[in-house]
Every structure is written in structure tokens, then in C-alpha cells.
Scaffold this active site. Structure first.
Site, PDB file in Angstrom:
ATOM      1  N   GLY A   1       6.009   3.277  -4.930  1.00 22.88           N
ATOM      2  CA  GLY A   1       5.576   2.192  -4.055  1.00 22.88           C
ATOM      3  C   GLY A   1       6.412   0.935  -4.243  1.00 22.88           C
TER       4      GLY A   1
ATOM      5  N   GLU B   1       9.292   1.377  -2.176  1.00 19.70           N
ATOM      6  CA  GLU B   1       8.823   1.305  -0.777  1.00 19.70           C
ATOM      7  C   GLU B   1       8.616  -0.151  -0.335  1.00 19.70           C
ATOM      8  OE1 GLU B   1       5.802   4.312  -1.650  1.00 19.70           O
ATOM      9  OE2 GLU B   1       6.571   5.466   0.046  1.00 19.70           O
TER      10      GLU B   1
END
Ligand code: TC6
Length: 693
Positions: free
Chosen positions: A101, A104
């Protein structure tokens, strides 16, 4: 207070996350982002934003401790989308490791600058999931499909040089990442936002055949796993669909991964691996001894492999052999192993060789801080070695035995300083296998143990502490596993049936193929020195007959299986099948067909039951430690989380019921663990047992 703070530097807003230890993207962090973005959106004084983290790293990913709990808004994919669609340019400033994440978030930003020592990666596959916050859609767009597949399916940490070449990072920072990021943000005010999702991929180039080839190329590594296929499907969606549609597919496949038992198993291992270093009596304050020079006794396969670990990390290591010829041979093998490694340049090899030396003289080891013995598994030989070490080593040196079965306390008693002695049980090939059983003798000093726990980490091993018993954790559990495999052959299955069932369960190979590889004569000689009443001879007499008929295993081209010349592929042997039928007739056993399910249950439940005994006796500190041992030392399928986690997943009540059935047939072989019985009756689990301690 939000873990994200805002500092305005002229027309640039700097958002800094401070959420130790690794800035995981917990609910508070996600909410912090949304709140700040909302405020900045309507603040006309701000023209661009820098997204950065305090502490040792950029976001290391979603907060794994939140997995398995009800999700809380805002969800991570929504945060990343809020970044991507933000009307003012966003610059991610990456240091440490931007993982999962975390990467991301960076991909959601419009520009990326990084510290040259930073790394990026999408390691979700190691948690049985996929990069579900747009990583599977945005990374292919930025880095290219091939690079994205490599990163997503390997989960590896990609160094900045490579990441920059892929186009994941636009710029490398100098000494002051924050200042450089602010300067970069000022520069891009004029260019405006640059959403990653706007990049279009050439779908035609990445057709069905391309993905079929890719699947084939990783098939061996991903056998039995669920998440890798889901990852590939997402990348297929990235090449064929617009971002928003691709993201919908990603969500669907992500949810399927989360619901698959693999995700819970891999998450369990993530935390299990980090638990192993927590050992009663050992704290940060426990003294450590310096390990500046290491000695290894024995230049055989094991000794050489162990030595390589130390040279790999720049610790000088001296290997001792009895004669020069054996020493030269052993050191030559180390060199060849390094040369064969595709990851090492000639300079890397030369650097490692520099740290490796040999001797035939014990006195040359006098100044070693740690000496590991890796000689033949005979107590008399260990006795000679340890007496000699006691004589020559400086005070404070740690003496370790690589024994895989013998009594470490008895070995320690050969010296005048048993508190300096412990077991360091490496697994073969010792330069490759990540597991190290650290055997704590009854007199091993705390600082000796603490030093070896740290040392394990330094040489890239997962060190698991075990108590003293025959075979410690891993090998002790193997005996029931092997016995049941052998007995199944007497009771009705053929070797290939047993091996196929266990292989299909996910082990790297069946126990009978493994026995052939190890050499059937090893077990044979072992049994010759044992009391025949101490083990189930029905499981082994047929193997003895094979050895006596010169079928010693792979090394002589025939064992339980036949092997064509130069081949390692086992082929069922008509001669052995005839022997099996004769031997089971001799035992008066009525051969019946045994299902693959029962073959697996008998062997795997034997592992679990012995594991429970080991736990109960305190030989292992936690059930999760046993899982780490089996996954890293014996190839137990990671997607099942190790034998003890697997037992929890099946349900201890079911495992216990089956054990009772087995015990009713073979009471001598199946002594059910009282701990397992109690947990099953209480409706509890090994995980709950670990937590309660
Ligand atoms: C993801 O991002 C999915 C996204 C899609 C969502 C839709 N969460 O390893 P260390 C803890 S999945 C919570 O010893 P290092 C760790 O348990 C995630 N906690 O340190 C330990 O706690 P303890 C993808 C975490 O310096 C402490 O931090 N990301 C997380 O050797 C220190 O950890 C990953 O898989 C986390 N994400 O290595 C990366 N990460 O002290 C996982 C760590 O109480 N993390 N902790 O025992 C790592 O690979 C390493 O931690 C590291 C630092 C390389 C960041």
C-alpha cells in the site's frame, strides 16, 4: 491526534506521516490523508503537495494487524484514488521501503522522488493477497507489464536504480530528500497533476499467449498457491480495461484472496517469523558478545555451507579439516558455489573468498569468537572435538555443535565451560536454507543465546530456539511422519501413491522419494544400533531388505524407486513392488486401498501430534515457532501456514477425533498429546494457546 501533520513551505504543503514503527497505513493514517486533502483542495494559497514519512521508512504497506477485522472507511483504494484525482500536483518523497500500500500511495501521487538507497515493492503475494489498492493497475502502466509482473509475482524489494529505470521514480534526491521534494513540487506546479491511470497500455502486445507463457514460467514456484493466479488476472485486466474497470476486477480478485485460507496462513507466518526472536530471559538489555571471527570444524558439505554464510556478510571464517586435501576440496566447493550463483559478479566472489580461510591446526582457531562443529554425527567424535576446543579457545568464545539429533547438554559437559556451549543446527544446503535451530542447553548462558539470535539475523537466517531432546523440533517430528508413510506401503499403498498424496498436499517431495535422496543406508545403520522394540519394525523391515539387496537409494541408481542413468526422476520398480507384497504378506497385513486423504492425515497428523508434545514439554516456545521450523526447514507449504496452523485451520476437534481412530488401531505408535487433547476438548486452538502465554 492525526499521525499526519501538515507544514506549509511557501505554496507547497508538506504532509508528513509519523506512525512508528513502519508508517503502516492504518485507519488513522488513511483518514489523515483524506482530511488533509480536503483542506488543501480549497486552500488557494497551496499549489502543490509533498507526501512523505518520518522515521525509518516511507509507508511499509497496509496495516497488517487490521486484516481479518471489519474494514473501516476510508479504504486504501479510495485514498489512492483521492490522490490520483487531486486537482493539484502531488509529489511522493520516498525513503526506506515503500512497500505494498505504501508504493500504491506513491503510485497514486503524480510525481515521485526518492532517496537513492530506498527500495520499492509489492510484497502482498507473500501475504496471500494482491496489491489491492490499484497496484496491479498502476504499476504496469508506469513500469511496463513485464516489470510489473516480475515485481508483483516475486514480491521482491526493487532497488532504486532499477525502479528509476522502470519509470516508477522520476528523480533521485541528494542529501536532503524533503528539501529536494519541495523544490520538485515547485517545479511541477506549472505541469499540473499527471495521473498514472491516464497512461494507456498496448493491449495487443500482451495477448493470451504472452500470459500463458508467463504462467508457465512461474508454475513450479507457485504450485498450490492461490494469490499468484489472481495477481496475473489483475494484470491481464490492466492491459485490456480502462483504469476504473480494471480496479473493479482488482477488488473482486482481492476479496477472493482475503477469503481464501492462504491469506490467514501467510499472515500467520509473517507474525510468526517476527515472534521467534522473542525469547524468555533475552531482552534488548541482555549483553551480547562480539562475533568478529568464526571457526568451523569440518569442511564437508555442511561445514562449507555454514562457512559461506559468514563470508557472505564479511565475517572472517576459518575452516578446519584434518588433512590438507579434504580442506582444499571443501574450500574449492565453497568457491564453486559462489561462482555458480547468477546473482554474484566475479568481484563479489573475490570479496567473499577473501573472508574464507582454512587450517589443519586447532591452534589457529584460538582467537575465534564462535566455533561451529560440523563433523560426523558420532558422540565419540564430538567428544574429541569439544575437548580440543575447550583446550585451545580463548575465554568467552562460543562453542556450537551443528548436531541434528545428539544431546547438546552431553556435548557441553565435555568442556569446562558448558555455559558457552549451544547447538546451532543448520539445514542443508546450509548456505541456502533459511532455518537455523538454536538449541539452548540447560547451562547455555543468556548472552550466548542472545548473541546467536542476533547472529542468525545477520547471516540472513530465521533463528528458532529449541530445547534439548533427540532431534530437537524439526527432526524429532519427522519420525512419525516417515513411519506412517512407510507403514502405508505395508498396509496397501504403493510408494508412488504415498508420495503423490504428500506432494499434492504441497510438500516439495514425498517422504519415500526423500528417503531415496538421503540414502536408505543412513536409516538402516541407525536402526542396527537401536533396540528393535523401540520402533515399529513393520514400517522399516521392508526398507532393510532393500538396503541388504543393495538398493540404497538415488546415489546407487536404485532404492525404493529405480532411476535411469544420470536421472533423478523416481520410476516405480516392479522388483520393489514384489518385495512390498511379500513383506506385507509376511506381516499378515491385509492390503487395502488407502485414500490420498488418509495418507496425508496419517503423516501430517503425526507431525502435528509430535509438535504438540514438543510444545507441551517446552522444547518449542510457541506453536508458531514450530510452523516457522517446518516452513523454512522442511518445505511445508507456506500457504498452509505450517503444521500447527494447519491443525487449527482443520479444527483441533477433528484432528483429535482422527488421532483417536489411529490410536485405536496402532496404540503404540499414536500417543496422543495431552495438550492437543485438552485444547480440542476446550474448543481451543494452538493460536489461542500461544496467545495465552
Ligand atoms: C498491503 O499493503 C496491502 C495493500 C492492499 C490493501 C487494499 N503492518 O519486519 P520488522 C511491524 S499488505 C503492520 O521487524 P525490519 C512488524 O510486525 C502489506 N505492522 O522490521 C514489527 O512489529 P513488532 C505489504 C507491520 O526493519 C515491526 O513493524 N507490506 C507492518 O526488519 C518492525 O518490523 C509488507 O508486506 C505492516 N505492514 O523490516 C511489508 N510491517 O516490532 C511488511 C511491519 O511488534 N514489512 N510491521 O514485531 C516488512 O517487510 C518489514 O517490516 C520492513 C522493515 C522491510 C518494512
Amino acid at each position: 491526534m492525526s499521525p499526519i501533520t501538515r507544514e506549509d513551505i511557501g505554496e507547497i504543503a508538506v504532509l508528513s506521516c509519523d506512525y512508528p514503527p513502519v508508517n503502516a497505513l492504518s485507519h488513522a493514517v488513511r483518514k489523515g490523508y483524506i482530511d488533509h486533502l480536503d483542506a488543501i483542495r480549497s486552500d488557494d494559497a497551496i499549489k502543490a503537495v509533498v507526501v512523505r514519512c518520518e522515521g525509518r521508512t516511507f509507508h511499509a504497506g497496509a496495516d497488517i494487524t487490521e486484516f481479518g477485522k471489519p474494514p473501516q472507511e476510508p479504504h486504501l483504494p479510495d485514498v489512492v484514488m483521492a490522490l490520483e484525482t487531486f486537482p493539484k500536483p502531488l509529489v511522493a518523497a520516498i525513503h526506506g521501503t515503500a512497500l505494498g500500500g505504501g508504493l500504491e500511495i506513491a503510485l497514486g501521487c503524480h510525481y515521485r522522488i526518492a532517496d537513492p538507497s530506498a527500495k520499492v515493492g509489492l510484497p502482498e503475494v507473500h501475504l496471500g493477497i494482491l496489491p489491492g489498492a490499484g497496484g496491479t493497475q498502476r504499476l504496469p502502466r508506469l513500469a511496463g507489464v513485464e516489470n510489473a509482473l516480475d515485481a508483483i509475482l516475486s514480491g521482491r524489494h526493487v532497488k532504486m536504480k532499477e525502479a528509476a529505470a522502470w519509470g516508477v521514480v522520476d528523480r533521485l534526491a541528494g542529501d536532503d530528500l524533503k528539501a529536494d521534494a519541495v523544490a520538485y513540487a515547485k517545479e511541477v506546479v506549472a505541469s499540473g497533476p499527471r495521473p498514472t491511470g491516464d497512461i494507456e497500455l498496448d493491449g495487443a502486445k500482451y495477448d493470451e499467449a504472452f500470459f500463458a507463457n508467463f504462467r508457465k514460467s512461474i508454475a513450479r514456484k507457485t504450485r498450490g498457491f492461490f494469490a499468484p493466479e489472481q495477481c496475473i488476472r489483475c494484470v491481464e485486466a490492466a492491459v485490456s480495461l480502462p483504469l476504473v474497470e480494471g480496479l473493479k476486477k482488482e477488488r473482486q480478485y482481492f476479496t477472493e484472496c482475503m477469503q481464501n485460507p492462504e491469506a490467514a496462513a501467510m499472515r500467520h507466518l509473517f507474525f510468526a517469523e517476527r515472534q521467534v526472536a522473542r525469547v524468555p530471559g533475552i531482552t534488548k538489555e541482555t549483553k551480547r558478545r562480539d562475533i568478529k571471527k568464526v571457526g568451523i570444524i569440518g569442511a564437508g558439505t555442511m561445514g562449507g555451507g555454514i562457512a559461506m554464510n559468514f563470508a557472505n556478510v564479511g565475517i572472517p571464517v576459518t575452516v578446519l579439516e584434518l588433512n590438507q586435501e579434504a580442506l582444499d576440496r571443501g574450500l574449492g566447493v565453497c568457491r564453486k558455489n559462489w561462482e555458480r550463483s547468477s546473482r554474484l559478479t566475479a568481484d563479489d566472489v573475490a570479496e567473499r573468498v577473501k573472508y574464507l580461510s582454512g587450517t589443519t591446526n586447532y591452534e589457529d582457531l584460538a582467537d575465534c569468537d564462535l566455533v561451529i562443529e560440523a563433523v560426523f554425527e558420532k558422540m565419540e567424535i564430538k567428544e574429541q572435538v569439544f575437548k580440543k576446543l575447550d583446550e585451545v579457545l580463548k575465554p568467552g568464545a562460543i562453542m556450537a555443535s551443528n548436531t541434528s539429533y545428539l544431546d547438546v547438554d552431553a556435548i557441553a559437559a565435555y568442556t569446562s565451560r558448558p555455559s558457552d556451549v549451544l547447538g546451532l543446527h543448520f539445514f542443508s544446503p546450509a548456505n541456502v536454507m533459511k532455518l537455523l535451530e538454536i538449541v539452548r542447553g540447560k547451562e547455555t548462558a543468556d548472552d550466548v543465546l542472545a548473541t546467536c539470535l542476533d547472529m542468525a539475523k545477520k547471516i540472513g537466517k530465521v533463528g528458532v530456539v529449541a530445547g534439548v531432546c533427540h532431534g530437537f523440533i524439526g527432526n524429532r517430528m519427522l519420525s512419525g511422519y516417515g513411519r506412517e508413510a512407510n507403514l502405508n506401503v505395508m498396509k496397501g499403498a504403493m510408494p508412488q501413491d504415498v508420495d503423490k498424496a504428500i506432494f499434492d498436499f504441497g510438500m516439495p517431495m514425498g517422504p519415500l522419494t526423500m528417503a531415496d535422496m538421503a540414502g536408505l543406508d543412513i536409516g538402516y545403520f541407525n536402526r542396527q544400533s537401536m533396540d528393535r522394540n523401540s520402533f515399529d519394525t513393520r514400517a522399516t523391515d521392508w526398507l532393510d531388505r532393500l538396503v541388504e539387496g543393495d538398493r540404497k537409494g538415488l546415489k546407487v541408481g536404485k532404492g525404493i524407486y529405480d532411476y535411469a542413468e544420470g536421472s533423478r526422476a523416481p520410476v516405480p520398480s516392479p522388483e520393489v513392488e514384489a518385495i512390498i507384497l511379500e513383506e506385507s504378506a509376511k506381516l499378515g497385513l491385509e492390503r487395502t486401498s488407502i485414500s490420498a486423504e488418509e495418507i496425508v492425515e496419517r503423516s501430517i497428523y503425526a507431525l502435528i501430534n509430535e509438535g504438540a508434545h514438543i510444545l507441551d514439554e517446552g522444547i518449542a516456545l510457541r506453536a508458531s515457532d514450530i510452523d516457522v521450523v517446518y516452513v523454512y526447514g522442511y518445505g511445508f507449504p507456506r500457504y498452509r501456514g505450517g503444521p500447527m496452523h494447519y491443525a487449527d485451520a482443520v479444527g483441533l476437534d477433528k484432528v483429535y477425533a482422527r488421532l483417536q481412530e489411529f490410536a485405536s488401531i496402532d496404540p503404540d505408535n499414536w500417543k496422543i498429546s495431552p495438550l492437543l487433547k485438552r485444547l480440542a476438548e476446550e474448543g481451543s486452538s494452538f493460536a489461542a494457546f500461544d496467545q495465552s502465554r
